[in-house]
Design an enzyme around this catalytic site. Sequence first.
Site, PDB file in Angstrom:
ATOM      1  CE  LYS A   1      -9.837 -10.186 -14.494  1.00 13.34           C
ATOM      2  NZ  LYS A   1     -10.350  -9.328 -15.565  1.00 13.34           N
TER       3      LYS A   1
ATOM      4  CG  ASP B   1     -12.880  -4.808 -25.495  1.00 13.84           C
ATOM      5  OD1 ASP B   1     -12.978  -6.042 -25.369  1.00 13.84           O
ATOM      6  OD2 ASP B   1     -12.069  -4.130 -24.856  1.00 13.84           O
TER       7      ASP B   1
ATOM      8  CG  HIS C   1     -12.341  -8.044 -21.055  1.00  8.57           C
ATOM      9  ND1 HIS C   1     -11.137  -7.394 -21.194  1.00  8.57           N
ATOM     10  CD2 HIS C   1     -13.042  -7.779 -22.195  1.00  8.57           C
ATOM     11  CE1 HIS C   1     -11.101  -6.779 -22.365  1.00  8.57           C
ATOM     12  NE2 HIS C   1     -12.248  -6.984 -22.985  1.00  8.57           N
TER      13      HIS C   1
ATOM     14  CE1 TYR D   1      -7.036  -6.910 -15.534  1.00  7.37           C
ATOM     15  CE2 TYR D   1      -5.172  -5.567 -16.216  1.00  7.37           C
ATOM     16  CZ  TYR D   1      -6.528  -5.839 -16.239  1.00  7.37           C
ATOM     17  OH  TYR D   1      -7.370  -5.057 -16.969  1.00  7.37           O
TER      18      TYR D   1
END
Length: 174
Positions: A71, A167, A62, A131
């Site tokens: 991130k 996905d 992603h 995250y």
Amino acid sequence: MNFTALALPGVIEIGIQPEIDARGFFARLFDTEAFAAQGLPTQFAQHSLSHNERAGTLRGLHYQAGRPEAKLVRCVAGRAFDVIVDLRRSLPSYGQWCSVELAADRGNAVFIPAGCAHGFQTLIDGTELMYCIDVPYDAQAAAGIRWDDPSLAIDWPLADPILSARDRALPYLA
């Protein structure tokens, strides 16, 4: 904390330096001065948690199109094979990937710079990843690349991954 550069520019594994005694240990996970000294963000707009029931769960690859996000990803329970794909066309590393095993018992994390795709495969049941993301999430900019893109040839550790319908339908990098 210790900072180790990985194979892609700006991708850094962050390890802890625990102070251990008979009770257990104490370790810093984040320090604004240490992060700033490494050129890493010191403020994050969003903190998220990914809980995964079963080993073999694969999420990714992603990224945010139009509004790239950086991130900081840490495994807080279990173990995961974490993958970063460089999508920065201005760099010679475009289309290359690297990986790191994140494990709760190691306390390590990985910093992923803006302009990279990210995914992971859980290695044991009950794996959770936290995250910290530097910009707010934009659902309209959500994008991704197929986990099994032959141009990337990622060597995922577990066969027959558990994937979402989204996905499974992601496009190839090309």
